[in-house]
Design a protein around this motif. Structure first.
Motif: not given
Lengths: 961, 89
Positions: A801, A805, A808, A833
């Motif tokens: 992730l 992240a 994003v 994150s």
């Protein structure tokens, strides 16, 4: 200009003695005497102008025009006389103190305070602006406090200083009010103009208030009844201080102000009855108490009070002849009283005691001192041919034909009684100390003092005798000019001579002398009566009053401020409800007319969810994890509500901050009990519930009323909506406001956030050392732990992730200027994150992977934001002016990039981004570190519990640090 | 037609949310409550997307995206807290 120098020279020169004391006591005295002497000479250069030509030199500089305060000085007859007394007697005191102070007294400090006092006192008498006068007035109170408490190791000195400061300071407050009112009524703050506006002031409705306030101020300073009690306590000061401040100069400041404002404030009724009565009463009381004092300085203190009362009474008679008598007595009293105080100091210095019960017969051992004392004391008693007699004669003459409430006998009788007592105490002083047989039990061996101690009083005695013998040459023209200056009119026709003929005054003097001798002879009998009478002790009353006030304040403080958070919130909310309710009830109110938005089912459900979860938090707050979960739900539905009203940036921020908060709270909940005990009583909780409900109704009602009306002011959204694209280069108005229109505010906020992060770091660092560290190392957790510390599933998922992240986050960052997003949200995404990695793989491993320090991130972020702003200044624009542009890059390999916009606000946003990451990560990392120090912790170096990529035997956990 | 579908979805999601909050209130132990909170977030994500469909804009998509990411993280934090106490070890 040189008028201002007269005030400034002692003030600036006050540092010299404090420095020069290192070269010895003589150079200290010299460095103190030089500025004083220079000021004195400058003053004397004005004598021809003021006394022979009748002009009044003035200087003025503007300072604070909005409150009427300007630096203005003037020299008229009254000011010149007082300044001569202050500076002249000051020089004598400087020399006297050199020989008086012991070797271990800090002489540099003493002369420093003395010069400050001198400057302040001269400032009072030469000031032409009433507010400036008040500043110097307070400065004299302050320097007097320092001088009285000079021997700070003696409790009597400290208490006397405190009492003096309290009384004169309180009087100064009243005086300030009176003076400000006077300036308002007279429409000017310049003294030379105020004293020409008598009718204006006396016809105003404020006149009685002004008079009372100014009288309170003057009476506290000049120790009139009932404010006289501080002066005897101030005798704990060294004798030079008593001789200077509390007989010759500072206590005369009140009388000076009365004389200065005499032209505008005096009249036949209010002024006469207040001032003259108080003066007469003080004169009488002071004289009676003085007779029964055993301490030499106490006797002189009460006699000073009595003589000040005499002068006050004369000023109160409100006739020009009385004023000239008052002026004359000011001069005479200064000379003989200063000489007497210095004499008392000599006796104390030589014989070792000031107690009349232990002294006597010193005439044979200290003849010079005895001579000085006799001349001065007889002048105080009012015996011819000394100057005290002359002014007392004038006073008696005036008193004999002044009517008090239609009675011609009251004043002459009381004045004669006071004169009787004054003769009595003067004789007691002289004969008690110097007459009689030589004793054998003096503490030291008395002999005549060194010249430094006896020739200053001798100089004063010369004046006493000279004025007494030939007043018409020495003093008459001076008295006449000063009287003219006081009454702002032609001087009255007075002749100062020893024999005016057989007037009632001579009769009264004769009675006084006779009665005084009788009292002296009957002294022992009178003393027995006096000791039996109950007498109120002023110090006891003062201390009791101060203690009662302190206790009252302490009670209020303990109720409001008792250390309990619940109490503070209760007081705040209760006060707010009371004030807001009172404001609400004072005005009529009505609902507005704006139409409501339609209500749909999801909105009702949302409302139920928010209210429901809040209720769950409130009811179950003792079950802390449950309350935290419910709190998270409240935050979630607040952000849904924000999305509904189109506050999308706000919703994003709310959600991100909610998560960070939850993580923070869970980090600390590990160390706290998971269930708390009931902490307050049922009725307390009921009371607090009612208070909360009332506050909620108030707040909600007010919001409802505000939202339903059309506001008379235009909302700011119009301007920003119109100018966001053209002025800021972006279509996301909220973001443009944050980084562009109100960019300076955001800059301040990221600085504050950085400081908060650093403060958290610093406070937690304290937990990692000393006693707290040993407590932490013994701590064991109260939960049952499962076996898998860093489950492989979680590690893999969060690791995958992480880049997504961050992607994003960067997406949100770059689009923030035109669509919902921005630096703050992006920073929170990235930090969350990152903290996920801490959670998954442990503090030890994650901390090793971070190659830059979070402190550096905070500083770097602020610097980037500042650099963006300063870049604008390089282009000759104000700080943080933004720039935006767009260009159309050429087609590259068949790809048309379209219109690319760039704005300098993105660099600023980058600064925000870095600072927020730094601050949040710093706080979270520091909290995480706490858990690594407990009793059962083992800091890990490997990222997961069992790493399939390594062989089984090579796995280990590192030992506890 | 689309409008009817959207209204029906709203109704369903609202019911789901009410049931979630009921579970949050009742759930005899903490794990039930954590599950309820997690499901609440997923349902509100759906609500946001529905709102976007109804108002014919893509503005609300990122809010739903962030909600999904953050709900995962907060649920993980709760679970680590229940399992080990110290969420960052």
């Amino acid at each position: 200009m040189n008028i201002a120098l007269i005030v400034l020279l002692p003030l600036l020169g006050s540092v010299l003695p404090a420095l020069m004391i290192r070269s010895g006591r003589n150079s200290c005295v010299a460095s103190a005497a030089v500025p004083s002497f220079l000021a004195f000479s400058l003053l004397l250069t004005h004598v021809p102008a003021v006394f022979y030509f009748g002009t009044t030199p003035k200087v003025s500089w503007p300072w604070l025009a909005s409150i009427g305060l300007h630096v203005e000085f003037w020299v008229d007859g009254l000011g010149l006389l007082f300044a001569t007394l202050i500076l002249g007697i000051g020089l004598l005191i400087l020399i006297y103190a050199r020989s008086y102070l012991a070797a271990e007294d800090p002489m540099g400090n003493f002369y420093c305070y003395l010069l400050i006092f001198q400057a302040a006192m001269v400032g009072i008498v030469l000031s032409d602006n009433v507010i400036l006068l008040m500043m110097f007035w307070e400065l004299t109170s302050l320097s007097s406090f320092l001088l009285i408490g000079f021997w700070s190791h003696l409790p009597a000195g400290r208490q006397g200083a405190r009492m003096a400061l309290t009384v004169t300071g309180g009087g100064g407050l009243a005086l300030l009010a009176g003076v400000l009112l006077l300036g308002q009524v007279a429409d000017t703050y310049r003294i030379s103009e105020i004293i020409t506006r008598r009718e204006l002031i006396q016809s105003s409705e404020w006149y009685p208030t002004i008079l009372m306030l100014i009288l309170v101020g003057c009476f506290t300073k000049s120790a009139q009844f009932p404010f006289h009690f501080w002066l005897p306590r101030a005798m704990a000061a060294p004798t030079p201080v008593s001789a200077y401040l509390h007989s010759a100069t500072m206590v005369k400041a009140g009388l000076f102000l009365l004389a200065r404002l005499w032209p505008v404030l005096q009249n036949d009724h209010l002024w006469f009855y207040s001032v003259a009565s108080i003066g007469l009463l003080t004169m009488l009381i002071g004289a009676i108490i003085a007779l029964f004092q055993d301490d030499l300085k106490g006797l002189l203190a009460y006699s000073t009070i009595s003589h000040l009362g005499l002068i006050t009474m004369l000023l109160g008679f409100a006739t020009p002849v009385a004023v000239s008598a008052a002026v004359f007595h000011i001069i005479n009293h200064a000379t003989f009283k200063a000489a007497l105080f210095m004499n008392a100091g000599i006796v104390d210095h030589e014989a070792g005691t000031r107690d009349l019960k232990r002294l006597g017969g010193l005439m044979w051992l200290m003849p010079v001192t005895a001579l000085i004392a006799m001349v001065a004391a007889f002048s105080m008693a009012g015996l011819p041919p000394l100057n005290g007699y002359l002014s007392k004669e004038m006073m008696l003459e005036e008193a004999s034909h002044t009517k008090w409430m239609d009675s011609k006998q009251v004043i002459p009788t009381l004045v004669t009684i006071a004169a009787v007592f004054s003769v009595a105490y003067s004789f007691r002083y002289v004969f008690g100390v110097f007459a009689g047989r030589v004793r054998h039990d003096y503490p030291h061996h008395p002999h005549d003092p060194p010249p430094g101690l006896w020739w200053p009083p001798t100089l004063l005695i010369v004046f006493v005798i000279a004025i007494g013998l030939r007043p018409d040459i020495v003093a008459e023209s001076l008295v006449k000019s000063v009287t003219a200056a006081v009454i702002q009119d032609q001087a009255p026709d007075i002749h100062l001579k020893l024999w005016h003929g057989w007037t009632p005054a001579v009769t009264m003097s004769g009675i006084a002398v006779g009665g005084g001798v009788v009292l002296c002879l009957m002294y022992l009998l009178l003393r027995k009566v006096w000791d039996i009478l109950p007498r109120p002790d002023a110090k006891f009353l003062f201390d009791a009053l101060v203690a009662a006030l302190t206790r009252g304040c302490q009670l209020i403080n303990d109720f409001v401020h008792n250390g309990s958070q619940q109490r503070y919130i209760f007081m705040t909310i209760a006060t707010t409800i009371a004030l807001a309710g009172w404001a609400f009830a004072s005005y009529p109110w009505a609902l507005g007319e704006r139409p409501q938005n339609p209500i749909t089912a999801p909105l009702i459900v949302g409302w139920i969810l928010v209210i429901g979860s809040t209720m769950l938090v409130v009811i179950n707050y003792r079950n802390r994890l449950y309350a935290l979960i419910a709190l998270g739900v409240v935050g979630l539905f607040s952000s849904i509500g924000f999305v509904y009203v189109s506050g999308i940036d706000l919703a994003l921020t709310q959600v991100s901050v909610e998560v960070v908060t939850i993580i923070l709270m869970l980090l600390t909940l590990y160390f706290l009990p998971k269930h708390s005990q009931p902490e307050s009583l049922n009725w307390v909780r009921l009371r607090d519930a009612c208070l909360g409900i009332a506050a909620g109704i108030g707040m909600g009602g007010m919001s409802w009323l505000m939202m339903t009306r059309n506001w008379s002011m235009e909302s700011i959204q119009g301007y920003f909506l119109a100018n966001a694209k053209s002025g800021g280069g972006g279509t996301n108005v909220v973001n443009v406001i944050l980084v562009d229109f109100r960019g300076f505010d955001t800059f301040g906020e990221i600085t504050v956030l950085g400081c908060a992060g650093l403060a958290i770091f610093a406070m937690l660092e304290g937990l990692f050392r000393g006693k707290l560290l040993s407590k932490l190392q013994c701590w064991k957790p109260d939960v049952v732990k499962t076996a898998d510390r860093h489950p492989i599933l979680m590690v893999v998922v969060t690791r995958v992730l992480l880049p997504m992240a961050i992607l994003v986050g960067m997406f949100i960052f770059f689009r923030g200027h035109n669509l919902p997003g921005g630096g703050f949200i992006a920073a929170l995404i990235v930090s969350v994150s990152l903290i996920m990695q801490y959670m998954a793989s442990g503090f030890g491993w994650a901390a090793n992977q971070i190659r830059f320090k979070y402190h550096g991130l905070i500083g770097g972020g602020v610097l980037v934001a500042a650099a963006t702003g300063i870049g604008a200044m390089v282009g000759d624009r104000p700080f943080l002016t933004s720039w935006h542009d767009h260009w159309h890059p050429p087609k590259f390999m068949g790809i048309d990039f379209g219109d690319i916009e760039a704005a300098s606000a993105m660099a600023f946003d980058l600064g925000v981004f870095l600072t927020v990451i730094g601050a949040v990560m710093l706080a979270l990392a520091q909290f995480s570190k706490l858990g690594t120090l407990t009793a059962d912790s083992r800091v890990n170096q490997t990222p997961m519990d069992c790493d399939p990529s390594r062989s089984f035997s090579s796995q280990h956990h590192s030992p506890k640090h | 037609m689309m409008q009817l579908a959207i209204y029906f979805c709203y109704l369903a999601v609202s019911l789901a949310l009410l049931m979630n909050i009921w579970r949050l209130y009742i759930g005899p132990n903490v794990v039930d409550r954590v599950m309820a909170a997690d499901t609440l977030v997923i349902n509100s994500m759906v609500l946001l997307i529905l709102y976007g469909i109804q108002t014919k804009t893509t503005l609300y998509f990122e809010s739903a995206l962030l909600l999904a990411m953050f709900s995962f993280i907060s649920t993980v934090a709760y679970c680590r807290f229940l399992m080990r106490g110290d969420i960052v070890e």
